[in-house]
Design an enzyme around this catalytic site. Structure first.
Site, mmCIF file in Angstrom:
data_model
loop_
_atom_site.group_PDB
_atom_site.id
_atom_site.type_symbol
_atom_site.label_atom_id
_atom_site.label_comp_id
_atom_site.label_asym_id
_atom_site.label_seq_id
_atom_site.Cartn_x
_atom_site.Cartn_y
_atom_site.Cartn_z
ATOM 1 C CB THR A 5 -53.196 103.692 -26.455
ATOM 2 O OG1 THR A 5 -52.928 105.051 -26.089
ATOM 3 C CG2 THR A 5 -52.915 102.814 -25.254
ATOM 4 C CB CYS A 6 -54.080 106.076 -30.604
ATOM 5 S SG CYS A 6 -54.114 107.121 -29.142
ATOM 6 C CB THR A 7 -56.413 102.310 -33.988
ATOM 7 O OG1 THR A 7 -56.089 101.376 -32.956
ATOM 8 C CG2 THR A 7 -56.297 101.639 -35.347
ATOM 9 C CD GLU A 97 -51.962 105.478 -33.844
ATOM 10 O OE1 GLU A 97 -51.884 104.277 -33.545
ATOM 11 O OE2 GLU A 97 -53.025 106.098 -33.946
#
Length: 458
Positions: A5-7, A97
Site C-alpha cells: 500500500t501507500c502512494t 513505500e
C-alpha cells in the site's frame, strides 16, 4: 510491511509555488484499523539500544540524536513504524513505500528475514542522525549494505535545497536519485526509478550495483540502465493496482500525453504545467479518478485501485520552506483517516509536544481522537458520497483557511516569543482544535443527512 500500500509524491523547490521542497506520502494498511499517533521524539526519548520486533536485528545507536517528529502506530507491539517526520535540522523523511521486485535479483541477493531491517525501523534509525537529505540517503545505504532488509521499499528525504528518492534492491542493494528542482515524482507500489546514470552527481547507489547488473546479465537494454526493467515488476497487478495512480496524477499535473492507465513504463521524473500548491497535492492524494470512467463512486465496476480509499491511515505532506526563518521552516501537514473526507493541518515541527487529539490516539474507538473521528465520518459519508461531497469540500477548505490564518499570524509573531518551541506547540494545539471542531460539525451534518434519508421511514 503495510500490505503493498501507500502512494508517494515528491516535488523540488522550483516546482512548488513558494519554493518549498515537498516529501509526501499516503500511508495505507489492510482493511483492519491501525490507529496512528503524531508525536515529537526529544533526544532523551530516543533509544540508545534498539531492537526490532519483526526480526532479531539489534543495534547501539549514536549518543547525539536530534529531536524529530513521527507518526507511529498507536499499538507498538509489532514495532514503532515511525513512518514520517521532520528533524530539528529541517530534514524530512518518509519511510516507507512498499514496492516490487523480481526473481532475477532476489535469487542473487535474497532478503534477510533473520536479522534484517524494514518499515518498523527505518525512521528511528535514520532521521535523528542526519543534517541533510543526502546524508539520510547515505545512512540508509550503509544500513542496508551492512544489515540487509526483509522487504522491498522506497523512501524519500528532503531539506531546504534537495529531495532524494531511494529504493531498496534485493536484500542488500539500493539506488537513489536526486529529484530535479523543477520536477515532481508520483510513486505507487512498484519499483519506480527508470533511467539511472551511475556516473552522475545526482545519483547514489550501493558500491557494487553496476557490477552486479553486468556480471549477472540482468540488463535487457544495451544502451541504458533502466532500474525498473532490471529490478522491478511488470505484472497484471501493476496494470490495475499501481500504474493507474501514477497515470492520473501525471495527467492532472502535466496534461494528457497520450499515456494509458495500464502503461508499464510511465515516466519516473515529471514536470508540471504550473507551480504546485499544497492544496493541489491534497486533492491529488484524495483522488479516486474523478472526471474519468474509473471513479468507483460513478462506476461500480471501476477496475483500478485509487490513491484515496478506506485503507488510508494518514497523509503527510512534509514541507521545508525556503522563504522563512529556519526555526519555522519545517511544516508537517497531517491528516488521519481516509483522504476523501479528511483535512490536512500545517503543524510546525520545531515543537515540544503535539496536540492531544493527534498524539493520544487510543487503540480502540474514541471519538476524541481525530483518527477515530475521521473514520466515523467516512463510514457515513461513503454511503452518500455524491450527495454529501459539497459538505466535505466546504469542510476541507474551512480547516485549511483557518489553520493557515493561524500559521500566517504565528510566522509574524514567533520572533517576539521567549520560548519559540513552546509558542509553536500552542499554535499547533489551536490548529488541532480547529480541525477537531470542524470535523465534529461535519459529522453532525452527515448524521442529519443520513437520518433524513433513512430507508426505514413512513
Amino acid at each position: 510491511m503495510k500490505y503493498h500500500t501507500c502512494t508517494t509524491f515528491l516535488a523540488g523547490k522550483k516546482a512548488t509555488i513558494d519554493g518549498s521542497t515537498i516529501v509526501c506520502r499516503v500511508e495505507d494498511y489492510s482493511n483492519n484499523f491501525d490507529p496512528q499517533r503524531f508525536v515529537v521524539v526529544t533526544p532523551e526519548k530516543q533509544p540508545r539500544h534498539y531492537e526490532s520486533k519483526t526480526t532479531k536485528f539489534t543495534i547501539d545507536l549514536p549518543t547525539n540524536p536530534l529531536r524529530y517528529t513521527a507518526t507511529p502506530d498507536a499499538d507498538s507491539s509489532a514495532g514503532i513504524f515511525g513512518a514520517n517526520g521532520i528533524n530539528s535540522a529541517n530534514v524530512s523523511m518518509t519511510a516507507t513505500e512498499t514496492i516490487t521486485s523480481n526473481p532475477r535479483i532476489l535469487s542473487l541477493d535474497p532478503y534477510n528475514n533473520e536479522d534484517g531491517i524494514g518499515e518498523e525501523d527505518f525512521l528511528t534509525l535514520v532521521l535523528p542522525y542526519v543534517r541533510t537529505a543526502k546524508q539520510a540517503v547515505e545512512r540508509v545505504g550503509q544500513l542496508l549494505e551492512k544489515y540487509g532488509t526483509y522487504e522491498a521499499n522506497g523512501m524519500a528525504f528532503g531539506d531546504q535545497e534537495e529531495v532524494w528518492y531511494l529504493e531498496t534492491i534485493g536484500g542488500h542493494h539500493w539506488a537513489a536519485v536526486r529529484i530535479p528542482d523543477d520536477a515532481y515524482v508520483i510513486a505507487p507500489n512498484r519499483l519506480n526509478i527508470t533511467h539511472f546514470d551511475f556516473s552522475a552527481n545526482n545519483t547514489l547507489c550501493s558500491t557494487d550495483l553496476k557490477e552486479l547488473i553486468d556480471r549477472n546479465h540482468l540488463n535487457p537494454e544495451p544502451n541504458d540502465y533502466n532500474l525498473r526493467l532490471i529490478f522491478g515488476s511488470s505484472t497484471v497487478r501493476d496494470t490495475r493496482y499501481n500504474n493507474p495512480r501514477a497515470w492520473y496524477v501525471q495527467r492532472c499535473l502535466s496534461g494528457d500525453r497520450g499515456n494509458q492507465p495500464t502503461d508499464q513504463m510511465l515516466p519516473f521524473i515529471n514536470y508540471p504545467q504550473r507551480k504546485i500548491t499544497i492544496q493541489e497535492i491534497k486533492e491529488l492524494m484524495s483522488s479516486h479518478y474523478q472526471g474519468t470512467n474509473y471513479d468507483p463512486y460513478t462506476n461500480e465496476n471501476a477496475p483500478f485501485r485509487s490513491i484515496a480509499l478506506n485503507r488510508n491511515l494518514e497523509l503527510h505532506i512534509l514541507q521545508i520552506r525556503n522563504n522563512v526563518d529556519p526555526q519555522i521552516s519545517g511544516v508537517q501537514w497531517l491528516a488521519f483517516g481516509p483522504n476523501t473526507i479528511n483535512a490536512v493541518v500545517p503543524f510546525y515541527t520545531n515543537i515540544q509536544e503535539t496536540p492531544q487529539h493527534y498524539c493520544d490516539t487510543k487503540t480502540t474507538f474514541n471519538i476524541q481522537d481525530i483518527y477515530w473521528l475521521n473514520h466515523t465520518i467516512m463510514a457515513i459519508a461513503d454511503q452518500h458520497y455524491q450527495k454529501v461531497e459539497p459538505m466535505i469540500e466546504d469542510f476541507s477548505e474551512q480547516v485549511m483557511t483557518q489553520t493557515l490564518a493561524l500559521q500566517h499570524q504565528a510566522d509574524r509573531e514567533f520572533l517576539t516569543k521567549d520560548d519559540i518551541a513552546e509558542f509553536l506547540s500552542k499554535v499547533n494545539g489551536q490548529m488541532a482544535e480547529v480541525s477537531y471542531q470542524e470535523s465534529m460539525k461535519l459529522l453532525g451534518k452527515l448524521v442529519n443527512y443520513g437520518f433524513m434519508n433513512a430507508r426505514l421511514k413512513y
